[in-house]
Design a protein around this motif. Sequence first.
Motif, short mmCIF file in Angstrom:
data_model
loop_
_atom_site.label_atom_id
_atom_site.label_comp_id
_atom_site.label_asym_id
_atom_site.label_seq_id
_atom_site.Cartn_x
_atom_site.Cartn_y
_atom_site.Cartn_z
N VAL A 2 -41.48 -10.53 38.88
CA VAL A 2 -40.24 -10.15 38.19
C VAL A 2 -40.32 -8.68 37.81
O VAL A 2 -41.30 -8.24 37.22
N LEU A 3 -39.27 -7.93 38.15
CA LEU A 3 -39.14 -6.53 37.74
C LEU A 3 -38.14 -6.47 36.59
O LEU A 3 -36.99 -6.88 36.74
N ALA A 4 -38.60 -5.96 35.45
CA ALA A 4 -37.75 -5.86 34.26
C ALA A 4 -37.27 -4.42 34.10
O ALA A 4 -38.03 -3.47 34.32
N LEU A 5 -36.01 -4.26 33.70
CA LEU A 5 -35.38 -2.95 33.53
C LEU A 5 -34.79 -2.85 32.12
O LEU A 5 -34.25 -3.83 31.60
N ARG A 6 -34.89 -1.67 31.53
CA ARG A 6 -34.22 -1.41 30.25
C ARG A 6 -33.00 -0.55 30.53
O ARG A 6 -33.12 0.59 30.99
N LEU A 7 -31.83 -1.10 30.27
CA LEU A 7 -30.57 -0.41 30.54
C LEU A 7 -29.97 0.03 29.22
O LEU A 7 -29.40 -0.78 28.47
N ALA A 8 -30.14 1.30 28.91
CA ALA A 8 -29.69 1.85 27.63
C ALA A 8 -29.12 3.24 27.86
O ALA A 8 -29.67 4.03 28.64
N GLY A 9 -28.03 3.55 27.19
CA GLY A 9 -27.43 4.87 27.31
C GLY A 9 -26.25 4.98 26.36
O GLY A 9 -25.78 3.98 25.82
N PRO A 10 -25.74 6.21 26.16
CA PRO A 10 -24.58 6.37 25.28
C PRO A 10 -23.39 5.55 25.73
O PRO A 10 -22.68 4.97 24.91
N LEU A 11 -23.17 5.47 27.07
CA LEU A 11 -22.06 4.70 27.62
C LEU A 11 -22.54 3.90 28.83
O LEU A 11 -23.38 4.37 29.60
N GLN A 12 -22.01 2.70 28.97
CA GLN A 12 -22.21 1.89 30.16
C GLN A 12 -20.86 1.28 30.54
O GLN A 12 -20.00 1.10 29.68
N SER A 13 -20.70 0.95 31.82
CA SER A 13 -19.47 0.30 32.24
C SER A 13 -19.77 -0.54 33.47
O SER A 13 -20.13 -0.02 34.53
N TRP A 14 -19.65 -1.86 33.32
CA TRP A 14 -20.02 -2.80 34.37
C TRP A 14 -18.79 -3.60 34.77
O TRP A 14 -18.53 -4.67 34.24
N GLY A 15 -18.01 -3.05 35.67
CA GLY A 15 -16.77 -3.69 36.07
C GLY A 15 -16.99 -4.74 37.14
O GLY A 15 -17.65 -4.49 38.15
N ALA A 16 -16.45 -5.94 36.93
CA ALA A 16 -16.47 -6.98 37.95
C ALA A 16 -15.14 -7.06 38.68
O ALA A 16 -15.04 -7.60 39.76
N SER A 17 -14.09 -6.49 38.06
CA SER A 17 -12.78 -6.45 38.69
C SER A 17 -11.99 -5.30 38.09
O SER A 17 -12.17 -4.95 36.93
N SER A 18 -11.13 -4.72 38.89
CA SER A 18 -10.26 -3.64 38.44
C SER A 18 -8.88 -3.85 39.05
O SER A 18 -8.76 -4.20 40.23
N ARG A 19 -7.86 -3.66 38.26
CA ARG A 19 -6.50 -3.82 38.74
C ARG A 19 -5.72 -2.55 38.48
O ARG A 19 -5.53 -2.14 37.33
N PHE A 20 -5.31 -1.90 39.58
CA PHE A 20 -4.46 -0.72 39.52
C PHE A 20 -5.13 0.37 38.66
O PHE A 20 -6.21 0.82 38.97
N THR A 21 -4.51 0.76 37.56
CA THR A 21 -5.05 1.86 36.76
C THR A 21 -5.87 1.37 35.56
O THR A 21 -6.20 2.16 34.68
N ARG A 22 -6.19 0.09 35.51
CA ARG A 22 -6.95 -0.46 34.39
C ARG A 22 -8.34 -0.83 34.88
O ARG A 22 -8.51 -1.74 35.69
N ARG A 23 -9.37 -0.10 34.41
CA ARG A 23 -10.76 -0.31 34.83
C ARG A 23 -11.54 -0.90 33.65
O ARG A 23 -11.86 -0.18 32.70
N THR A 24 -11.79 -2.18 33.70
CA THR A 24 -12.42 -2.87 32.59
C THR A 24 -13.95 -2.86 32.74
O THR A 24 -14.49 -2.39 33.73
N THR A 25 -14.63 -3.40 31.74
CA THR A 25 -16.07 -3.58 31.80
C THR A 25 -16.42 -4.98 31.31
O THR A 25 -15.78 -5.51 30.39
#
Length: 247
Positions: free
Chosen positions: A6-29
Amino acid sequence: MSRTSVLALRLAGPLQSWGASSRFTRRTTESAPTKSGVIGLLAAAAGIQRGDDEHLAPLAALRFAVRMDQPGTRIRDFHTAHHGVTGASMPLSERFYLADAVFVAAVEGDHALLTGLRDALRAPVYPPYLGRRSCPPSEPVDLALYEDTRLEDVLASVPWQASAWYRRRHRTPQALTVLRETAADESAAAADVQRDQPVTFDAAGRRHALRTVVTDSVSTPIPSGSGGPQDAHDPFAALEALENESA
């Protein structure tokens, strides 16, 4: 017979955005890193080009999980852009981010493959980012490589990775939420589905398949460098009480 690690990762930062879907001009996370986003991060570090599905496939086949160590705050931003050729203004778009979030992500699979990915993270071909190129990590992503083990055991034992300021202001939670893929020998009856299983990252037409996700929890491990569980006393409580009274 190949070894499972198993490879473990630490994901930390001022901003993150993990979009699974985006519609038109709306980009969610999403509220936690997606498999597609983390596999994309690993593929970029290894120098796998977009559209190179042959080399992407072994990474996409890794079993994935993420632990929510510091949920962060969802924020919204407005984005403006101009056409690169005509200079015309593009439609105003909404983009959502997670601010001050920390996650432990992990991938399970062949030991040799994960060793190569760990080495790639330490000397990446393309720099890693947390869902979007405007979201760089605040520190190295590579956390550790655990040999001859499983996702569940690693996420139950990796020390709590919340930021120092977060630990000062919050009592240690009793448990941390884990979102993980079902194992091959596990029933998926109680699992949810999410369309973030990467099939291709080809710019001409990215494709994602469904995968099964189980929501679990683990007891919060003691943070690194801590002599024991965090004291229930919060030194900021008195200051926060004064602020509330004066508000």
